[in-house]
Write a protein that holds these residues in place. Structure first.
Motif, short mmCIF file in Angstrom:
data_model
loop_
_atom_site.label_atom_id
_atom_site.label_comp_id
_atom_site.label_asym_id
_atom_site.label_seq_id
_atom_site.Cartn_x
_atom_site.Cartn_y
_atom_site.Cartn_z
N LYS A 121 -7.54 2.14 -1.21
CA LYS A 121 -6.52 2.12 -2.21
C LYS A 121 -7.17 1.93 -3.79
O LYS A 121 -6.83 2.81 -4.57
CB LYS A 121 -5.55 0.88 -2.29
CG LYS A 121 -4.46 0.90 -3.35
CD LYS A 121 -3.59 -0.21 -3.25
CE LYS A 121 -2.46 -0.25 -4.21
NZ LYS A 121 -1.55 -1.36 -4.11
N GLU A 122 -8.38 1.27 -3.99
CA GLU A 122 -8.88 1.13 -5.19
C GLU A 122 -9.75 2.40 -5.59
O GLU A 122 -9.66 2.82 -6.54
CB GLU A 122 -9.79 0.00 -5.14
CG GLU A 122 -10.71 -0.42 -6.47
CD GLU A 122 -9.83 -0.94 -7.43
OE1 GLU A 122 -10.23 -0.74 -8.88
OE2 GLU A 122 -8.70 -1.43 -7.19
N THR A 150 -9.31 5.54 -4.39
CA THR A 150 -8.20 6.78 -4.39
C THR A 150 -7.53 6.76 -5.51
O THR A 150 -6.45 7.66 -5.79
CB THR A 150 -7.74 7.06 -3.34
OG1 THR A 150 -6.75 5.80 -2.94
CG2 THR A 150 -8.52 7.18 -1.96
N LYS A 151 -7.54 5.74 -6.68
CA LYS A 151 -6.86 5.91 -7.84
C LYS A 151 -7.09 7.48 -8.47
O LYS A 151 -8.47 7.44 -8.81
CB LYS A 151 -7.08 4.64 -8.82
CG LYS A 151 -6.71 3.48 -8.35
CD LYS A 151 -6.74 2.28 -9.07
CE LYS A 151 -6.05 0.90 -8.73
NZ LYS A 151 -6.40 -0.10 -9.58
N PHE A 174 0.86 -1.11 0.00
CA PHE A 174 -0.07 0.02 0.12
C PHE A 174 1.05 1.28 -0.04
O PHE A 174 1.33 1.66 -0.94
CB PHE A 174 -1.12 -0.40 1.13
CG PHE A 174 -2.00 -1.14 1.07
CD1 PHE A 174 -3.19 -1.04 0.53
CD2 PHE A 174 -1.73 -2.38 1.75
CE1 PHE A 174 -3.78 -2.23 0.32
CE2 PHE A 174 -2.23 -3.44 1.93
CZ PHE A 174 -3.52 -3.15 1.15
N GLU A 175 1.20 1.74 1.25
CA GLU A 175 2.07 2.94 1.29
C GLU A 175 2.45 2.99 2.69
O GLU A 175 1.93 2.34 3.82
CB GLU A 175 1.23 4.23 0.87
CG GLU A 175 0.05 4.68 1.60
CD GLU A 175 -0.35 6.05 1.05
OE1 GLU A 175 0.40 6.87 1.44
OE2 GLU A 175 -1.47 6.10 0.71
N PHE A 235 -8.30 -1.14 3.80
CA PHE A 235 -7.19 -0.37 3.11
C PHE A 235 -7.12 -0.50 1.52
O PHE A 235 -6.83 0.22 0.71
CB PHE A 235 -5.66 -0.92 3.61
CG PHE A 235 -5.50 -0.07 4.95
CD1 PHE A 235 -6.27 0.77 5.52
CD2 PHE A 235 -4.17 -0.30 5.79
CE1 PHE A 235 -6.02 1.59 6.81
CE2 PHE A 235 -3.92 0.24 6.71
CZ PHE A 235 -4.71 1.10 7.46
N ASP A 236 -7.40 -1.99 1.29
CA ASP A 236 -7.58 -2.39 -0.29
C ASP A 236 -8.78 -1.73 -0.87
O ASP A 236 -8.51 -1.13 -1.96
CB ASP A 236 -7.96 -3.80 -0.39
CG ASP A 236 -7.63 -4.40 -1.61
OD1 ASP A 236 -6.72 -4.24 -2.26
OD2 ASP A 236 -8.92 -4.90 -2.14
N LYS A 239 -2.91 11.65 5.41
CA LYS A 239 -2.76 11.75 3.69
C LYS A 239 -3.30 13.11 3.51
O LYS A 239 -2.97 13.80 2.68
CB LYS A 239 -3.82 10.84 3.08
CG LYS A 239 -3.62 10.72 1.79
CD LYS A 239 -2.64 9.98 1.33
CE LYS A 239 -2.32 9.84 -0.20
NZ LYS A 239 -1.32 9.13 -0.48
#
Length: 372
Positions: free
Chosen positions: A216-217, A219-220, A159-160, A212-213, A302
């Motif tokens: 992440k998807e 926030t592309k 992730f980050e 989180f997954d 963030k």
């Protein structure tokens, strides 16, 4: 469909939701209060370490008519230390005494045989030296530290680093609460406790990674739109997986509760408490931290980025412009019968359904009545 299933579907589509990130300071405050209580319990009372960590002896007798309370009294008089006595299925007793030297075990064994009216040769003694207990404790801490390091590295790659930091904070939060509860309750800490602790950390991570997954998807290419801020998308991710998290937590807690309250409490199988309490407290704390701590903390970190600050300004400016033009608030314009307009950048984050393909919007403007 059940009410819970309907609620879960609406949460997943974004039609309804709760502002977890917006109220994050409430959850931070609750977590800090619980953590302080746990630390105080750990400082004041300390942990009741088992013989595997402190050293000691376990004496197992044959069938005897001596009660558990009497046996505890005899064992404490013979050893000068606190004793834990359990009744076995064959009518015998299991007497556990921590913190004694192996050299004193023979004398204690003879005194127990005399008081319990059994032959000394028929009392089985298992001895654990303090040095071996120290090795077990050190290995347990080493395993925990290595586990944490590997988790942080994996999450930073997958992730980050902000998500890795948030997950680490959530894990420390879960460990502190679980260990503090052990200190307050006074349950014995055994290798089973360590196993339970590592198990709940894995479970907590699973729940966190699911959110989180999703985040992440969603926030592309987030900076290419002016519809949502990062915090609003984080809210959508939590709400979209909320019912799943609740269901998996409840299903996991039910058998553990059976072990803890029925097996350990009602049936008196004290050894089950070693692992079941850590599982019960850890699973509950892990579900809480995944929802209320980890993701809001990611959003906090963030939103400090210059890009996210600029995005937030653009989103708020867009909404202010729409309000100045007299447009109705997005929340009032969005419903099950009226999906998003793909070109509408003023829709609110949590209150509306997710974007739907434009093909599903075709024909929405036709009046009801006869079909053409």
């Amino acid at each position: 469909m059940s009410k819970l299933g309907t609620l879960g579907a609406r949460l997943h589509r974004g039609e309804i939701g709760y502002d977890f990130v917006g109220k994050r300071f409430i959850w931070y405050g609750i977590s800090i209060l619980i953590t302080i209580t746990a630390i105080l319990g750990l400082t004041v009372r300390g942990l009741n370490m088992g013989i595997e960590f402190e050293g000691g002896a376990v004496f197992t007798t044959e069938k005897t008519s001596t009660s558990v309370s009497q046996a505890e009294k005899y064992a404490e008089e013979a050893s000068g230390h606190d004793a834990i006595v359990q009744k076995l299925g064959n009518g015998g007793l299991r007497i556990q005494i921590s913190g004694i030297d192996t050299g004193k075990s023979d004398k204690i064994k003879k005194d127990l045989a005399k008081n319990l009216n059994v032959e000394a040769e028929k009392i089985n003694a298992d001895l654990v030296g303090p040095s071996w207990g120290d090795q077990v404790a050190n290995k347990a801490w080493q395993g925990l530290v290595i586990f944490m390091i590997l988790v942080v590295i994996y999450l930073a790659i997958a992730f980050e680093w902000r998500m890795a930091v948030a997950a680490l904070v959530a894990l420390i939060h879960d460990i502190t609460i679980t260990v503090g509860i052990y200190a307050l309750v006074g349950f014995e800490v055994t290798p089973g406790t360590v196993i339970g602790l590592l198990t709940i950390l894995g479970y907590s991570l699973y729940d966190t990674v699911v959110v989180f997954d999703s985040l992440k998807e969603q926030t592309k290419d987030i900076t290419k739109q002016t519809r949502y801020t990062y915090s609003e998308i984080a809210d959508r991710s939590i709400n979209g997986t909320l019912v799943r998290s609740i269901n998996t937590t409840v299903v996991a807690l039910l058998p553990v509760a059976g072990l803890l309250f029925i097996g350990g409490g009602v049936l008196g199988a004290g050894m089950l408490n070693d692992i079941s309490l850590s599982l019960f407290v850890g699973l509950a704390a892990g579900a809480y931290s995944s929802i209320f701590i980890a993701t809001p903390l990611v959003a906090d970190l963030k939103e400090r980025e210059p890009q996210m600050k600029a995005l937030k300004k653009r989103v708020l400016a867009k909404r202010a412009q729409a309000a100045a033009q007299g447009e109705a608030p997005a929340a009032s314009r969005v419903s099950d019968e009226q999906p998003y307009d793909e070109d509408d950048d003023t829709a609110a984050a949590v209150v509306g359904p997710r974007n739907q393909p434009a093909s599903r919007n075709r024909g929405r403007g036709r009046p009801s009545g006869k079909r053409r």
